[in-house]
Design an enzyme around this catalytic site. Structure first.
Site, mmCIF file in Angstrom:
data_model
loop_
_atom_site.group_PDB
_atom_site.id
_atom_site.type_symbol
_atom_site.label_atom_id
_atom_site.label_comp_id
_atom_site.label_asym_id
_atom_site.label_seq_id
_atom_site.Cartn_x
_atom_site.Cartn_y
_atom_site.Cartn_z
ATOM 1 N N TYR A 2 0.826 -1.212 0.000
ATOM 2 C CA TYR A 2 0.000 0.000 0.000
ATOM 3 C C TYR A 2 0.863 1.266 0.000
ATOM 4 C CZ TYR A 2 -2.978 3.793 1.520
ATOM 5 O OH TYR A 2 -3.624 5.004 1.592
ATOM 6 N N GLY A 46 -6.101 5.275 -0.307
ATOM 7 C CA GLY A 46 -7.487 5.266 0.139
ATOM 8 C C GLY A 46 -8.281 4.181 -0.567
#
Length: 499
Positions: free
Chosen positions: A52, A59
């Site tokens: 990530y 998001g």
């Protein structure tokens, strides 16, 4: 020189850097830790692992894979798109604190940024380059994304910074004049810069510094009011407060006894009256309770200023990279809401003491401390002004942290509103300082009527120094000027001009 390690920064050191402009440097051990975490990021990119914020979007876009060739563009787009701040900019002292706290977090060695990034940020701090950072636009979770994006813009040579006169000037112009090269953000770096609680924490630290000063000022101002009203000092005797047991209450009572120890204006129980009103009699209990809250706030801030609050974090030399939620501002949000209530109480009780100083039905002083009652109004409307500020604080003290609103397509479905709480706390602090200034002006006038030769040693020294700021009321004048002058004198954040 303050040496930053990522783990040892104190509120006092923040004051020295942000208010007194002391220089900083990064410890060698911290730079080594920064490099180690950066090496881990480079391996992730090279191995095309899915992590990530490094090789994915952000998001709700966290499931979207980003190609290696697009990594730089990803980080640049992140900063530009998230720079959505609005409204008046944070004060320079807060902007500076935000930079310092973001730097301190990045050098913990778990964020994956390059050494050149943290070194440039340190260089900007030492050069007194202060980003223009709008105050509105943060939800206080996923980090203070909008405010920190405006900070990050300056590192890449975009956005605006404050000039010597406090006006916004293009960053590129200033960096060029200082021969500082903008950063070209690499993998993870944009996210590492904006994922954190540094806006609310920076504002919170500055709030705490101001609130602590207010707490101490409220005591000597209250002491002078005690003298102006010939208050009963028996209420400060240690046994009373030891019987209840709160350390902060005991400490306030001890300080009040010290402030008034040789006063000839105070009285004892039964000498002129048996009891004083609560605003005099309960100073240790009320002020002490606010001190308890300040102690709580300080404890949370001292943890947060040395915390890693971005996401993901890199551990075990890059073997363990975890996406968590340290960016959530709830601990600081609750602390700021508590601070709002605690500081507002200093004004609540202060305004009541002002009323007792000016109301002829509650004392034997000239009505409204007027030099010519009837013809001249004296301090009548100063009490009105204090009451207005106290009432305004009641609205501002509504807790921001009880609110939440989902964002990023409900991926980020609970937020702290901590930055709003910190901003409202700052507004309350400014109001409280003015309320205390009003009480002080009235107390100065009251003790002058009583006879300044009878003042305690401490309050006499205060009286003498403050008369150069607030002259005696010989006739009505524009008291707004006196209130603002004294409030400024009580402010611990008067920043010196750049060298």
């Amino acid at each position: 020189m303050i040496v930053l390690t990522g783990n040892t920064l104190t509120i006092d050191e923040i004051y020295r850097v942000c208010v007194q402009f002391e220089k900083i440097e990064i410890s060698a051990q911290s730079l080594a830790a920064v490099q180690k975490s950066r090496d881990a990021v480079e391996r992730i990119v090279a191995e095309e692992r899915v992590v990530y914020g490094i090789t994915t979007g952000f998001g709700k876009f966290s499931d979207m894979r980003i190609e290696n060739g697009d990594v730089e563009e990803l980080q640049l787009n992140l900063i530009r798109s998230h720079a959505c701040g609005m409204g008046e900019p944070f004060p320079i002292v807060v902007s500076r604190a935000m930079m310092l706290l973001r730097l301190n977090a990045l050098i913990k060695g778990v964020s994956g940024v390059r050494q050149i990034l943290v070194q440039t940020l340190a260089q900007l701090i030492n050069a007194q380059v202060h980003p223009v950072i709008p105050q509105q636009g943060s939800l206080g979770a996923s980090g203070d994304l909008a405010p920190l994006s405006h900070l990050a813009l300056v590192l890449i040579g975009e956005g605006f910074v404050h000039d010597d006169h406090g006006h916004a000037t293009p960053t590129a112009t200033v960096l060029q004049s200082l021969n500082i090269s903008p950063i070209i953000l690499q993998a993870k770096e944009g996210l590492a810069l904006i994922n954190g609680t540094q806006a609310m924490t920076a504002m919170g630290v500055i709030n705490y510094i101001e609130a602590e000063k207010i707490a101490f000022d409220s005591e000597w101002i209250a002491a002078m009011t005690m003298e102006g009203l010939e208050g009963i000092t028996d209420v400060f005797y240690p046994e009373i407060h030891e019987a209840r047991g709160y350390p902060q209450q005991i400490a306030v009572a001890q300080r009040m006894m010290t402030l008034l120890q040789d006063s000839k204006l105070t009285t004892t129980q039964g000498e002129k009256r048996v009891q004083d009103a609560y605003s005099l009699r309960c100073i240790p209990q009320v002020h002490g309770a606010s001190w308890q809250a300040l102690d709580y706030v300080k404890e949370k801030l001292e943890i947060e200023i040395n915390a890693a609050t971005d996401n993901p974090l890199i551990f075990q030399d890059g073997d363990y990279i975890v996406s968590g939620g340290n960016f959530h501002g709830q601990p600081i949000a609750l602390a700021m809401d508590f601070l709002k209530i605690a500081v507002a109480e200093f004004a609540n009780i202060s305004e009541r003491r002002t009323e007792r100083l000016v109301n002829p039905q509650l004392n034997d002083l000239p009505p409204f401390l007027s030099p010519s009652p009837g013809l001249q109004s004296g301090a009548m409307i100063m009490q009105y002004a204090a009451a207005a500020l106290v009432s305004e604080n009641k609205t501002l003290a509504h807790p921001a942290s009880v609110d939440s609103i989902p964002s990023s397509a409900n991926q980020e479905d609970h937020v702290s509103m901590g930055t709003i709480g910190a901003r409202h706390a700052s507004m309350i602090i400014q109001n409280v300082r003015r309320v205390l200034a009003i009480e002080c002006i009235c107390a100065l006038q009251a003790v002058e009527f009583r006879g300044t030769d009878k003042l305690a040693t401490f309050t006499k020294a205060k009286f003498d120094s403050l008369r150069s700021i607030v002259p005696s009321i010989k006739k009505d004048r524009v008291f707004s000027i006196d209130i603002e002058n004294l409030a400024t004198a009580l402010n611990p954040l008067i920043i010196k001009k750049n060298d």
